[in-house]
Enzyme design. Structure first.
Site, PDB file in Angstrom:
ATOM      1  N   GLY A 209       0.821  -1.219   0.000  1.00 31.79           N
ATOM      2  CA  GLY A 209       0.000   0.000   0.000  1.00 31.79           C
ATOM      3  C   GLY A 209       0.846   1.256   0.000  1.00 31.79           C
ATOM      4  O   GLY A 209       2.056   1.187  -0.243  1.00 31.79           O
ATOM      5  N   ASN A 210       0.224   2.386   0.239  1.00 25.28           N
ATOM      6  CA  ASN A 210       0.971   3.650   0.295  1.00 25.28           C
ATOM      7  C   ASN A 210       0.361   4.545   1.368  1.00 25.28           C
ATOM      8  O   ASN A 210      -0.661   4.225   1.966  1.00 25.28           O
ATOM      9  CB  ASN A 210       0.987   4.335  -1.081  1.00 25.28           C
ATOM     10  CG  ASN A 210      -0.405   4.658  -1.575  1.00 25.28           C
ATOM     11  OD1 ASN A 210      -1.111   5.463  -0.986  1.00 25.28           O
ATOM     12  ND2 ASN A 210      -0.819   4.001  -2.650  1.00 25.28           N
ATOM     13  N   ARG A 211       1.015   5.675   1.602  1.00 25.36           N
ATOM     14  CA  ARG A 211       0.646   6.523   2.743  1.00 25.36           C
ATOM     15  C   ARG A 211      -0.413   7.583   2.429  1.00 25.36           C
ATOM     16  O   ARG A 211      -0.612   8.488   3.226  1.00 25.36           O
ATOM     17  CB  ARG A 211       1.887   7.271   3.246  1.00 25.36           C
ATOM     18  CG  ARG A 211       2.909   6.396   3.915  1.00 25.36           C
ATOM     19  CD  ARG A 211       4.021   7.305   4.431  1.00 25.36           C
ATOM     20  NE  ARG A 211       5.295   6.640   4.464  1.00 25.36           N
ATOM     21  CZ  ARG A 211       5.743   5.945   5.495  1.00 25.36           C
ATOM     22  NH1 ARG A 211       5.017   5.827   6.571  1.00 25.36           N
ATOM     23  NH2 ARG A 211       6.929   5.378   5.443  1.00 25.36           N
ATOM     24  N   SER A 212      -1.037   7.514   1.277  1.00 22.01           N
ATOM     25  CA  SER A 212      -2.002   8.569   0.931  1.00 22.01           C
ATOM     26  C   SER A 212      -3.080   8.722   2.016  1.00 22.01           C
ATOM     27  O   SER A 212      -3.650   7.737   2.482  1.00 22.01           O
ATOM     28  CB  SER A 212      -2.667   8.227  -0.404  1.00 22.01           C
ATOM     29  OG  SER A 212      -3.715   9.124  -0.655  1.00 22.01           O
TER      30      SER A 212
END
Ligand code: CTP
Length: 410
Positions: A209-212
């Protein structure tokens, strides 16, 4: 240091009056000079002492107090912003009729600064033609009347009429104070916005995933909704965020789910905004049971990735192929840095051509910042080659600038 603003918080007589306390605190925390003007009936819900303690300024409800100071004229004349929360049906009717029969309505008659009303009442009262006509009158005079939130009202019923959360009111009011208009330019338009990050499963418990945070997408939804658009948010993983008043949220997890939801909901949209951080790759296979560390088959040591669909490009291709509404506008996002030979803007120019979208909001994340200005948040590029700078600021103010650029091409 920013100039301290003089903010008048009006409070009309509804049960949501207690929420005005949070609004007052929010403005006080940023150092603003807050003057609370309740109506007499608001004091049935919250006492004068509470408003005086929170604001640090004297509170009166009638024009007959502090007459020597001519307070009913002075407060309105000196204000940089007037926010009324909650604004009841009766209060809005009085303002629409130009009445000045208490200190708050008199203040509004005097004020030439931006005025924001946050309505709260039962759904029937909000939908009543008399209220709707009053709201239309107020809006036609340049007053910002926020959309009430949908949700639980006093008692068992629920529907539109709930007061927008105080933090959202404060942010929207600051956006108006910063010079952005929340007028009804998107009335009748359908806007679909993706927000947050996608999560690509490895097994039932792990993902890539990512930190958005999703905040920019939600801020765009908030501004579009208060400008009258019918808004759908297709949300991946986000921080805990309040649903913008009147917007609908469709939850998705992976890039492929986001693609499906975006294509489905964009079919009759006038505007499609891809603010989500879509994972470019996903694990080639998803294990049906939790993978074990150090297992003989090494499945956790090496994860093969395959490319995800490019949703933005597909939306553009779909529009051009007739799948989306003719003339629908598509907005993309990019975060770029410069290198030895190209600036972030050069890369953004390449990206808008590659993606084919109508507008591209490019966040310049180079350390030195293009144009040498630390206040520079980035730029909005249009397909025709226009570039406008976006000034740094809270996400709502960035969102307002993007929507303003959009209005020009709609
Ligand atoms: N985007 C998308 N689908 C993807 C990847 C990105 O729709 N699989 C969208 C994003 O939501 C954003 C825009 O494309 O609006 C640009 O995203 P970005 O990650 O900058 O683009 P990439 O094509 O992945 O380019 P780069 O190689 O610079 O990462």
């Amino acid at each position: 240091m920013e100039r301290q603003s003089k903010i008048v918080v009006g409070v009309a007589g509804g049960i949501a009056a207690y929420k005005a306390c949070h609004l007052i605190r929010n403005f006080k925390e940023t150092g603003d000079d807050v003057w609370v003007v309740p109506t007499a009936s608001a004091l049935n819900f919250v006492g004068k002492a509470t408003f005086e303690a929170l604001s640090g300024n004297p509170v009166s409800t009638t024009v007959f107090e502090a007459v020597d100071e001519v307070r009913h004229v002075k407060i309105g004349q000196e204000a940089d912003l007037v926010v009324v929360a909650p604004a009841t049906a009766d209060f809005m009717a009085r303002v629409a009729a130009g009445r000045g029969d208490d200190l708050l309505s008199a203040t509004l008659l005097v004020a030439t600064c931006p005025v924001v009303l946050a309505p709260a009442m039962h759904t029937e009262m909000w939908l009543n033609p008399a209220t709707q006509a009053n709201v239309a009158t107020l809006r036609s005079r340049g007053i910002t009347v926020l959309e009430p939130a949908h949700g639980r009202l006093t008692g068992k019923d629920s529907g539109p009429g709930r007061l927008t959360e105080p933090e959202q009111i404060a942010e929207l009011a600051r956006t108006v104070l910063a010079g952005h208009r929340l007028d009804r330019t998107l009335e009748g338009k359908k806007v679909v916005i993706s927000a947050g990050g996608t999560q690509e499963a490895i097994d039932p418990v792990r993902y890539v995933g990512n930190r958005s945070s999703g905040k920019q997408g939600f801020a765009l939804a908030e501004i579009a909704a208060h400008k009258g658009a019918e808004v759908t948010i297709v949300a991946g993983a986000t921080d805990k965020l309040d649903c913008p008043s009147g917007a609908r949220i469709v939850k998705v997890v992976s890039a492929r789910e986001m693609r499906e939801a975006m294509l489905e909901h964009s079919a009759d949209a006038d505007v499609v905004i891809m603010a989500a951080a879509v994972a470019d790759y996903r694990p080639e296979t998803v294990a049906s049971s939790k993978l074990k560390k150090g297992a003989a088959d090494n499945q956790l040591d090496t994860i093969n990735l395959v490319e995800n669909p490019d949703i933005l490009r597909e939306l553009v291709a779909t529009r051009d192929g007739g799948g989306l509404k003719e003339g629908a506008k598509i907005v993309g996002f990019a975060a770029e840095t410069g290198d030895e030979t190209h600036s972030a803007l050069d890369f953004a120019r390449i990206k808008i051509q590659k993606k084919g979208c109508d507008l591209l909001m490019c966040n310049d994340v180079s350390e030195g910042k293009v144009f040498g200005k630390s206040s520079n948040e980035g730029f909005i590029l249009s397909k025709s080659g226009d570039v406008r700078e976006v000034t740094a600021g809270p996400k709502n103010e960035v969102a307002a600038q993007i929507i303003e650029a959009l209005e020009e091409i709609l």
